[in-house]
Design an enzyme around this catalytic site. Structure first.
Site: not given
Length: 568
Positions: A23, A25, A164, A169
């Site tokens: 994942d 960000e 998040h 995640d």
């Protein structure tokens, strides 16, 4: 009539498949304009976690307030974090050979592809599983009204609650993946190939032509899809030829034009290569030779432009396709070359007009630039050939990496515009100068490599052996591998003896295609590569444009700060 599948056709069992669930960000939703702020990944096999990867990333720009509110990642948190160009090779190594998994994988994969392009790494094109798409295929609307990660994590009682943040995640996605794999296992999906095929939108042509991959080797190399008239439809590279070609016949291939290509294909040919560099170079050469209609890159092949000085008494800059000695490039577009020419004119004094000026009795009319003191008007006889010659020498010395005075003069011009509050003009001039500096830097590095008669590089192959490349004037002349336990130097001498003879020709790259020189340069500059020997010192001039990289970094940071990120 149904037939029993062979063990080869059954594919890779899911219980032995290594998945890297990851994942990201980011500062926003655009892979081209926004930057990664955090990477989290979990490596699993057989239902067990075998490794984790987590790091904050310095995006090189401010994080928008709405993103801070969403992720909790602040500028202070990433201030001392490593930049993406340092993190990316570690992540690629962590994920090497694994199937990538992400929730709404298109977003995360697009950022990783853009990062590889931006920082000169080869995207390995792994198989990708999207847990969001798989959930929509497995779960009914009644059972899962929403397929958001938070909703699925709650449905399957994941041990980690998504928040998040990248690692949390990714951990939650692992639990979702395992729960979904249990569901598909009950309907007979037991292999990776069956899993990829189970996801919707597999065309009948894709299903019917799986056998085209059956006889391909599992080695790295280049593959070619051929049509009914033996024409080459598509060319690609792979670290595992059979596995990569199989993906075209599963739901992991969603590109419409390539599904159309699969429908036309009647055969897949392959060329086994010693390592990834040889495969990349062979792909470039096959694209140039066959121009396959389904490769986007073949449509834009040789779309490089160069700046060169015209051969006349008062030379001017000209945008050309075929470079001569001393040409500046390559530029990706005619427009970029024209913009760099303007910056070069401002820094050197080279005339911007296109008329041919005779040595004797020029009778031109001075233009506006002459009236404002930015051109000495040789067209009207106000400047002799001898007086004009320093401008020409300034261009030559800049391209050759002997002096960078012209860049400082162009930058001073930007400061004058800014002081006069002509900010739009200053910004346009800054962008033109940035293109000029980038192209100078890249061109000087490519030319330095192309000037070497012979260079032999070596890289660890990851299994205790060595990959070798014999490079002559920027071209890959020979490639090979010395497996673990095999003395490397006899292999090197054999590769040198059998290497392609390269006869240099005119131009800054000695006749070598710029894309091939760039591919070789990326391979040689990767961490871990060693030089076995070299016929002459490999060096970039001391006064090259590389000294302006800090200025380019400031330009990139300013550009990013003035462009708002796009939201999902």
């Amino acid at each position: 009539m149904n037939t029993q599948l062979s063990f080869d056709e059954l594919g890779t069992p899911l219980r032995t498949t290594t998945f890297v669930v990851f994942d990201l960000e980011t500062t926003g939703g655009s892979a081209e304009q926004d930057m990664v702020t955090e990477i989290g990944a979990v490596k699993v096999r057989g239902g067990e976690v075998i490794g984790e990867f987590a790091t904050l990333v310095d995006p090189g720009r401010g994080i928008p307030p709405e993103i801070v509110a969403l992720t909790g990642i602040t500028d202070a948190m990433v201030y001392q974090a490593p930049p993406l160009d340092e993190v990316l090779p570690a992540f690629l190594e962590f994920a090497a050979g694994a199937v990538l998994v992400a929730h709404n994988s298109g977003f995360d994969v697009s950022f990783m592809k853009a990062a590889c392009r931006r920082h000169g790494y080869h995207w390995p094109r792994p198989a990708v599983v999207c847990t969001a798409r798989l959930a929509r295929r497995v779960l009914s609307k009644e059972e899962a009204p929403s397929c958001r990660l938070s909703a699925l994590a709650a449905l399957f009682q994941a041990s980690t609650t998504p928040n998040h943040r990248a690692l949390a995640d990714a951990r939650a996605t692992v639990d979702v993946l395992h729960s979904l794999l249990e569901r598909v296992g009950s309907v007979g999906v037991q292999s990776l190939e069956e899993l990829l095929d189970y996801i919707p939108e597999v065309t009948p042509e894709q299903r019917r032509k799986r056998t085209l991959a059956a006889d391909l080797p599992t080695d790295p190399g280049v593959y070619m899809f051929r049509g009914p008239r033996e024409e080459v439809l598509y060319v690609g590279t792979a670290s595992n030829l059979r596995r990569r070609v199989r993906q075209y016949f599963t739901a992991s291939e969603t590109r419409r034009r390539l599904r159309e290509m699969v429908g036309l294909a009647v055969r897949v040919d392959s060329v086994t290569c010693a390592h990834a560099l040889e495969a990349e170079v062979r792909e470039l050469r096959l694209l140039a030779a066959h121009k396959p209609m389904y490769n986007r890159r073949s449509r834009n092949k040789h779309q490089a432009w160069w700046l060169t000085l015209t051969d006349e008494a008062f030379p001017r800059l000209s945008v050309v396709r075929m470079p001569r000695d001393g040409a500046l490039g390559p530029f990706r577009s005619h427009r970029a070359a024209e913009g760099a020419a303007v910056a070069l004119q401002e820094g050197t004094g080279i005339r911007p007009c296109t008329q041919r000026i005779p040595v004797r009795s020029p009778k031109g009319t001075p233009c506006l630039l002459a009236e404002i003191g930015r051109c000495a008007a040789p067209c009207a006889g106000h400047q002799t050939v001898a007086e004009y010659r320093p401008y020409v020498e300034a261009v030559h010395s800049l391209v050759a990496g002997q002096r960078v005075d012209a860049l400082w003069r162009a930058a001073a011009r930007l400061s004058q515009l800014a002081d006069a509050q002509r900010f739009e003009q200053a910004a346009e001039g800054r962008d033109r100068l940035a293109v000029l500096v980038r192209t100078l830097d890249r061109g000087q590095h490519l030319a330095a490599l192309a000037s070497i008669t012979e260079l032999i590089g070596a890289r660890p192959d990851g299994t205790g052996g060595w990959d070798f490349a014999v490079v002559r004037h920027g071209r890959l002349a020979s490639a090979g591998n010395a497996p673990r336990g095999v003395p490397p130097m006899p292999v090197v001498e054999m590769l040198v003896a059998s290497a392609e003879t390269v006869i240099p020709s005119a131009g800054p790259l000695y006749g070598a295609p710029h894309e091939e020189v760039a591919a070789v340069l990326r391979w040689l500059e990767r961490p871990g590569t060693r030089m076995v020997r070299c016929t002459s010192p490999w060096a970039v001039p001391a006064a090259s444009a590389a000294s302006w990289r800090p200025w380019l970094h400031r330009v990139d940071s300013a550009w990013g700060a003035n462009h708002a990120p796009r939201s999902d």
